[in-house]
Every structure is written in structure tokens, then in C-alpha cells.
Scaffold this motif. Sequence first.
Motif, PDB file in Angstrom:
ATOM      1  N   GLY A   8       1.053   3.594  -8.205  1.00 37.54           N
ATOM      2  CA  GLY A   8       0.463   4.893  -8.530  1.00 37.54           C
ATOM      3  C   GLY A   8      -0.896   5.131  -7.929  1.00 37.54           C
ATOM      4  O   GLY A   8      -1.193   4.724  -6.828  1.00 37.54           O
ATOM      5  N   ILE A   9      -1.758   5.783  -8.648  1.00 39.88           N
ATOM      6  CA  ILE A   9      -3.040   6.257  -8.137  1.00 39.88           C
ATOM      7  C   ILE A   9      -3.887   5.072  -7.693  1.00 39.88           C
ATOM      8  O   ILE A   9      -4.036   4.104  -8.403  1.00 39.88           O
ATOM      9  CB  ILE A   9      -3.792   7.004  -9.247  1.00 39.88           C
ATOM     10  CG1 ILE A   9      -2.809   7.780 -10.103  1.00 39.88           C
ATOM     11  CG2 ILE A   9      -4.848   7.904  -8.680  1.00 39.88           C
ATOM     12  CD1 ILE A   9      -3.365   8.182 -11.424  1.00 39.88           C
ATOM     13  N   LEU A  21       1.844  -0.369   1.342  1.00 41.49           N
ATOM     14  CA  LEU A  21       3.250  -0.287   0.955  1.00 41.49           C
ATOM     15  C   LEU A  21       3.506   1.066   0.316  1.00 41.49           C
ATOM     16  O   LEU A  21       2.641   1.624  -0.357  1.00 41.49           O
ATOM     17  CB  LEU A  21       3.610  -1.417  -0.013  1.00 41.49           C
ATOM     18  CG  LEU A  21       3.434  -2.839   0.515  1.00 41.49           C
ATOM     19  CD1 LEU A  21       3.781  -3.844  -0.562  1.00 41.49           C
ATOM     20  CD2 LEU A  21       4.290  -3.064   1.752  1.00 41.49           C
ATOM     21  N   LYS A  22       4.730   1.562   0.521  1.00 40.06           N
ATOM     22  CA  LYS A  22       5.082   2.882   0.009  1.00 40.06           C
ATOM     23  C   LYS A  22       6.374   2.792  -0.796  1.00 40.06           C
ATOM     24  O   LYS A  22       7.352   2.192  -0.359  1.00 40.06           O
ATOM     25  CB  LYS A  22       5.259   3.871   1.166  1.00 40.06           C
ATOM     26  CG  LYS A  22       5.567   5.298   0.725  1.00 40.06           C
ATOM     27  CD  LYS A  22       5.656   6.229   1.929  1.00 40.06           C
ATOM     28  CE  LYS A  22       5.920   7.657   1.511  1.00 40.06           C
ATOM     29  NZ  LYS A  22       5.971   8.573   2.666  1.00 40.06           N
ATOM     30  N   ILE A  28       4.525   6.849  -3.473  1.00 39.20           N
ATOM     31  CA  ILE A  28       3.175   6.426  -3.790  1.00 39.20           C
ATOM     32  C   ILE A  28       2.806   5.293  -2.849  1.00 39.20           C
ATOM     33  O   ILE A  28       3.609   4.397  -2.593  1.00 39.20           O
ATOM     34  CB  ILE A  28       3.074   5.956  -5.254  1.00 39.20           C
ATOM     35  CG1 ILE A  28       3.490   7.094  -6.176  1.00 39.20           C
ATOM     36  CG2 ILE A  28       1.672   5.499  -5.594  1.00 39.20           C
ATOM     37  CD1 ILE A  28       2.660   8.340  -6.060  1.00 39.20           C
ATOM     38  N   VAL A  29       1.565   5.320  -2.312  1.00 37.10           N
ATOM     39  CA  VAL A  29       1.111   4.351  -1.323  1.00 37.10           C
ATOM     40  C   VAL A  29      -0.025   3.526  -1.911  1.00 37.10           C
ATOM     41  O   VAL A  29      -0.902   4.057  -2.603  1.00 37.10           O
ATOM     42  CB  VAL A  29       0.646   5.050  -0.034  1.00 37.10           C
ATOM     43  CG1 VAL A  29       0.237   4.025   1.014  1.00 37.10           C
ATOM     44  CG2 VAL A  29       1.748   5.955   0.504  1.00 37.10           C
ATOM     45  N   ALA A  30       0.000   2.212  -1.647  1.00 40.81           N
ATOM     46  CA  ALA A  30      -1.081   1.343  -2.103  1.00 40.81           C
ATOM     47  C   ALA A  30      -1.190   0.162  -1.163  1.00 40.81           C
ATOM     48  O   ALA A  30      -0.235  -0.198  -0.463  1.00 40.81           O
ATOM     49  CB  ALA A  30      -0.830   0.864  -3.528  1.00 40.81           C
ATOM     50  N   HIS A  31      -2.393  -0.451  -1.140  1.00 37.81           N
ATOM     51  CA  HIS A  31      -2.557  -1.698  -0.408  1.00 37.81           C
ATOM     52  C   HIS A  31      -1.714  -2.779  -1.067  1.00 37.81           C
ATOM     53  O   HIS A  31      -1.579  -2.806  -2.295  1.00 37.81           O
ATOM     54  CB  HIS A  31      -4.022  -2.139  -0.407  1.00 37.81           C
ATOM     55  CG  HIS A  31      -4.921  -1.230   0.383  1.00 37.81           C
ATOM     56  ND1 HIS A  31      -5.890  -0.458  -0.201  1.00 37.81           N
ATOM     57  CD2 HIS A  31      -4.972  -0.974   1.717  1.00 37.81           C
ATOM     58  CE1 HIS A  31      -6.518   0.241   0.736  1.00 37.81           C
ATOM     59  NE2 HIS A  31      -5.979  -0.048   1.910  1.00 37.81           N
ATOM     60  N   PHE A  91      -7.563   8.184   3.095  1.00 36.74           N
ATOM     61  CA  PHE A  91      -6.806   7.322   2.187  1.00 36.74           C
ATOM     62  C   PHE A  91      -7.706   6.762   1.094  1.00 36.74           C
ATOM     63  O   PHE A  91      -7.251   6.434   0.018  1.00 36.74           O
ATOM     64  CB  PHE A  91      -6.159   6.183   2.977  1.00 36.74           C
ATOM     65  CG  PHE A  91      -5.299   5.276   2.128  1.00 36.74           C
ATOM     66  CD1 PHE A  91      -4.043   5.672   1.717  1.00 36.74           C
ATOM     67  CD2 PHE A  91      -5.758   4.036   1.721  1.00 36.74           C
ATOM     68  CE1 PHE A  91      -3.250   4.854   0.936  1.00 36.74           C
ATOM     69  CE2 PHE A  91      -4.986   3.209   0.944  1.00 36.74           C
ATOM     70  CZ  PHE A  91      -3.721   3.616   0.554  1.00 36.74           C
ATOM     71  N   SER A  92      -8.991   6.645   1.351  1.00 32.04           N
ATOM     72  CA  SER A  92      -9.921   6.062   0.389  1.00 32.04           C
ATOM     73  C   SER A  92     -10.422   7.064  -0.647  1.00 32.04           C
ATOM     74  O   SER A  92     -11.174   6.717  -1.544  1.00 32.04           O
ATOM     75  CB  SER A  92     -11.124   5.457   1.124  1.00 32.04           C
ATOM     76  OG  SER A  92     -11.808   6.458   1.854  1.00 32.04           O
TER      77      SER A  92
END
Length: 797
Positions: A8-9, A21-22, A28-31, A91-92
Amino acid sequence: MLADICIGIVINLINRHGPRLKCAACRIVAHSGCISQLLDRQNFTCKPTFRDVGVRQYREQTSIQHHWVHRRSQKGKCRQCGKSFQSKLSFSSKDIVAISCSWCKTAYHNKDSCFNLQKIGEECDLGVHSSIIVPPSWIVKLPRGGSFKSSLRKSPKKKTNSKKKSKDKPDQRAFVIKPIPTVTVKPVIVFINPKSGGNQGAKLLQKFQWLLNPRQVFDLTQGGPKMGLEMFRKVPNLRVLACGGDGTVGWVLSILDQLEFSPPPAVGVLPLGTGNDLARALGWGGGYTDEPISKILSNIADGEIVMLDRWDLKVEKNPNAEPNEEGKENLPLNVVNNYFSLGVDAHIALEFHEAREAHPEKFNSRLRNKMFYGQAGGKDLLQRKWKDLADFVKLECDGKDLTPKLKEHKVHAIVFLNIASYGGGTRPWNKSGAAYEQSTEDGMMEVIGLTTYQLPLLQAGGHGTTITQCKSACITTSKTIPMQVDGEAARLNPSIITMTHLNKASMLAKRRGRKGNSQQTALEQLKVTVKKICMSDYEQHHYDKDVLTQRATTLGTIDVSPSADLEQVRQMIVKLQEDNSDPAARLSADWCFVDCCTAERVFRLDKAQEHLHYVMDVASDELLVLDTELPTLPQTPEDEGIVTPTGTNGVRLRISSPVDGESPLDSNLLEKNSESVLKAAKTGDLKMLKDLHSMGFSLLSIDTSGQTALHIGAKYGHKDIVKFLIATAPPSILNMVDNDKGQTALHKAAEAKQRRICCMLVAGGVSISMQDSQGTTARDLAQRVQDPELAAYLESE
């Protein structure tokens, strides 16, 4: 998806670097380094794609709630105020601009005036594609490894092998589909080859997972289409979307043949790669050109069902000829969906196939592929290698010899055409010379002759030479000749090839012009055979469906709608009983349905829950019902010499269950309470218990704490005592509770870790959900004494 985890967020994270990763289901995208922190600190979960409930509770709640996710980037407009979203490009960035539902795609601005907390518990309608989405409430997860009862029946060696197998290969029975039959929902399952069309397949896979339930989208490189088709076999109005070339479609159709679908689902095509003649014939075009996937899904939902003739090819060796060069004994495929040809066109296709296998890097674009075909065609035009094809081929169509016609026109290739498109979109059939209009469902094949001069003219709208239209054909070759079936080419040694009609497949054609109102026809009636199983067979073999089915007695056949619940089916079976005069096919008053589809074993269904289940939930072609009337135990040698007791007036004592409505403790059965009955149960003395019962002592005797012989026998693990009491004592003994703790015999057995006794009591009909005076169930007691297998079994029941 990221192991079914919604990432999530991305806020207040420490690791702001590394690969991202998505989640395909939630976007949702996150490191990758932030995932564990999100799980622990933010408690994000992915949208539920299935129901993880007990096999008895899957119908209790079928509604779907919105799955709201914070978005830093969102397209479109707010559902509340109608204004566009102002997305951040970095993205940040920590700014949350929108809150959207992963199911219906509805989005709101991240502010109180547009989104309020009342929307969190609202039901979701699944959005514009609700008519083709498989709801998560339809997909039920099975207990891992099945119930412990089935594992207890296995030897240690088999158990070890079972674990090894489950470790090496994922369990294909991890999920079952429990559809809610309706004419308004036409669910679509998608099969896609990620390797088709360059990188198109991989990108489309993620798009389909986003728009649909990810569990209705299948990657063909992970085991092919069989597992998915088996899972959705019982879903009415099912439609299939095959994403790939003609070979992918043929693969899906061949698996449908193997599984013997009745009725078979309609198959649509999303063309990827080259060729795609079947997709062209059905109106889906010659290739995917970045058309919105949402629009394609809408066309699939509105598609028109047409029938496609399919033809069987049988190859036999020609005993009167020898091969002149190296060839094969069989064709690459034995079923024709599009076309079958031999001669110069198959020779060009074979050269292309061999060149691509030798140098695959040179054939990575459609333009290069077409250039190769052009060069090969020009080469054959000059060499005219197959100008004498008719000298080595004998053609019979519907019993008529047409070889002279082949020689007359000096054909270089013979094409048996089943669809309108051939060779990448050409139309070789000449309508003016045909007796009948070309059709994919008329049971006839168009036979066309081609020369090397006519082949290049096909691309400019030319036609071949009309030979005939036929319902069967026999081709006899006396030379090794290149042939192709739906684009798969090979050199075939001298053979006798027989082509006959195999069946018709349901296909989805793109509806042209204005969309018409799709007709909502009634669901097709199911013909179900009803079989009766007795309690003794159920107790011994409920872990083995095949044995149980073999031992069942046929009661008759009923015609039932897939949307009928078990309450309606019960009335049909009662009517079936009234019309049946066979005593062996009679049922007692307290019979019940059993589910032989959901779990790895057979289990009974509560009569109070019959309105929640459809007939398709518990049966396929056969519906099993359990006759719960417990049979009396057979006479044993130790019973010999026992005198049947009589009363003081010489009248035989009644030793039977109380009549309906009569309390077992207040009945006038002339039975006597005895502490000896309880003593026999405690010591496990079956002979003593039988003697006391035959002398008129009540099997419902209780001690000062209210415990029956069944309580005591279950607690101490005396299987023979428990079995005798279940078969002989009044049924009320099963759910009698003691005075101290308010516990049944199942509570006592679970607390003592008596697994076998628990299985016998459950099979006998004890209530699993009953709670003691502390509100504790037998499953809770099994967990308390640290017996997870017993707890899992009681949960599955």
C-alpha cells in the motif's frame, strides 16, 4: 501478485532505494526492502480473491465489500465532485491524492468532502465488468492437506510421499469454484501465453489481473489450460478467452475435448503473434494493436456464439509405397480447426519453421517473417518443385474420385479449408464456383487447388481453384510430401489420410454494428442421478469417494435447474420416493445430503443450511444422499445363549429408540437405569454392556454428574463401546450434556485427544457446533490440548 500482499501507501519508510515491486491485483508499488515494514507497521492486505472459510460456511456470506487503497497517482475524475485528480510524478512523494477501490475502480479525492468513513463498509458491485468477473465469494480455499481423518487411514510411507509431492508440486486442488447460478453473469476465464507477440503477452497478463479477479487469469506457461478448465468446469454460462495464436486456441479446444465439457464453454480469441486466421474469421482481427483491454472484455461479454466444425485426421501407412526421403509417420496435429493442406504452401511453412528453429533471433518481427515467406514463395515459383503433385496424390471426397480434376488444373497445393481465412488473412475460396455458401458450422469442408502462380495473387484478393465441398475425404499419397495442420508443418511419408467430422466447438464471434440486447435464456437443465449410501458405508469409507459411490444404491434420476437449492431438490427426491416401489430404494425420514465435491472427503450437510447450497455445489453427475437410520449390529457368537428378557407379565420388553416427539428419559420403554451400564463403558466391557442392554437396562443411564455411557466410553477411548452405543442407543444420546460442564461426548473425546472416537461421533451425527457451559466447542478444546490436526478436522467438518 506479491504473494497475495497488497503493497500500500509508501510513507514514512526507511529504505528508499532498491528494486520496486508492483501488485498486479491492486497496482500498488513499493521498494522490495519496504515490504516487511508495510506488513508489520501498516498492516496492508491485498484485496481478497477467494474465501478462506470452512467448507460448511462458504454460502453464509456472499457479498463483496469495496477494497479501498490510497493512491499517489490516479487517472480520471472523482466520483463525488467530478473534478480530475492532480497526480504527483515523483515516486518519493508522500501526498495521497485519491482513494480508489481495486474491484470496481471507483475513485474519490482524499478529503472528507469527497470520501467519508461510511463508504468503508459498503458493498461493491464490481464495476463495469461485473457480468464477467468471478466474485471472490465463488472461490473457496480447501484445507491444506485435507482432513486429518484421511491421513490417519494412510500408512506412514504414503504419508511421507504425500508430503514430498506437495512440496515439489503445488496442490492443484487448493481451490474449488462454488458459483451462484444466474443468467445475468457470464464469467470469463482468461488463458494467456506471455511469450506470444514479443512482450505483449506479459503486459496483457498484468492488465487482465487488474481488471478481473486474478484467479480467473491463467498463465499458460504454468501447466497449460487444463487446471483452470477443471476448476471452472461447473460454472454455468462460462466463457473462455484464449490470448495467443491459432495454436493456443487449438490447445484450449483439445483440453475441452479431453474433459468432455457438457455443454462446452464458448471460446473467444485475442490474437497475438502472426497468422491468427481463426481470430480473423471470427472478427477479432489479425493482431492485438494496443486496443484498451476494458473494451475487449466488453466485446467478449457481448460476443455472439457461433459453432465451429472440427475435423478428425487419421493417418495410416500406405503399404503400396516407400518413402523417397526422410519423413514422419504422423502429422503434428490430428484435429483440424482452420485448414489442412499439402504441397507447395506446406513446403514454404516447413522451411520457415526449420529456419526459425535454427536462427530464432532472425525471426523476431512480423515484417521479417513476411519477407521470408515472400522469398520462399518466389523461389518455389521459379523451381516449380511441386508441379506434379497430382501424380503422387489420390483424392476421394464423399466417395468420389477427384484426382482427374487435380491433374486437369495442375495444382501445386491442395487446401482443405474450414474457415474463411487462410495464410494470414487471404480468402482463397471462390464463391462463384461453389454450390453452397461457406460456413463454419455446415459440416462441410471446402477443397481448393492452388498453383505457385495463384499463391502470391491471394494477397491481392485472388482466389484458388474450386475443387469441391465435402463431408469426408480420403487422401492417399505415394511420396513423402510436406503437409501442414493449422500452421504446424511436417514431411509425411506415403500415407492414407482419412478426414471426418469430429464435433462442433462453441466460439465467440465479435458482434458487428450496434450492440444488440443479449438474450437471457434460462439455464440448461441438469440430469442428476440420485444415489443412497447407508450409515455403515459412510462411517467406513467417507474418506474414499470412489468406494462410497460404488457402494451406493441408485434411487433414480431427476431433472433439476442449476439454480435450484437443496431444499427444492429435497422435494424432488421425496416425489421420486413416492413413485418408487422398490424397498431397497426407500429412504428413512431423517436422510440428509452429503457433499462429495468441496473437500477431499465426503461430509454431511446440515438440513438447516440446505437453502444456502445449490445442487451444483455438492454434486456433478451423481447426487449422494445419506440414509441416517442406524442399522442394528449383527448377531455375534458372544450373543449366543443370552435370553431375550421379558417383563413380569411375560410381555417382551421394547428395546428401541423412542418414537418421534417422545422424550428418551420419560419414555415407557420399561428400561431400567443401572450403574453397571456406566461401569461397562468405563472398563470397555462390550459383552457386559450388550448383556445389560438385552436384559432391559437403559443405554441412556447417567451418573451423578449427568454423564452417559457414551461420555465415559468416548473419554477413555473404547471404540467398540462407542460404536455399539451409536448404532443401538436412541439418537438423543449423541448430544446429551453432563451437569458439571455442559459437555457432550464429543467434548470429552476432543479433550482426551481421542481422534478415532471423534471421527466416529461426527459420522454418527453429533453436533460439532455445540458449546459447553463456558461457550467452548470441541474444536476449541482440541486447540487447548494442542492437537492441531484434530482441531483442523473439526473445523473442516
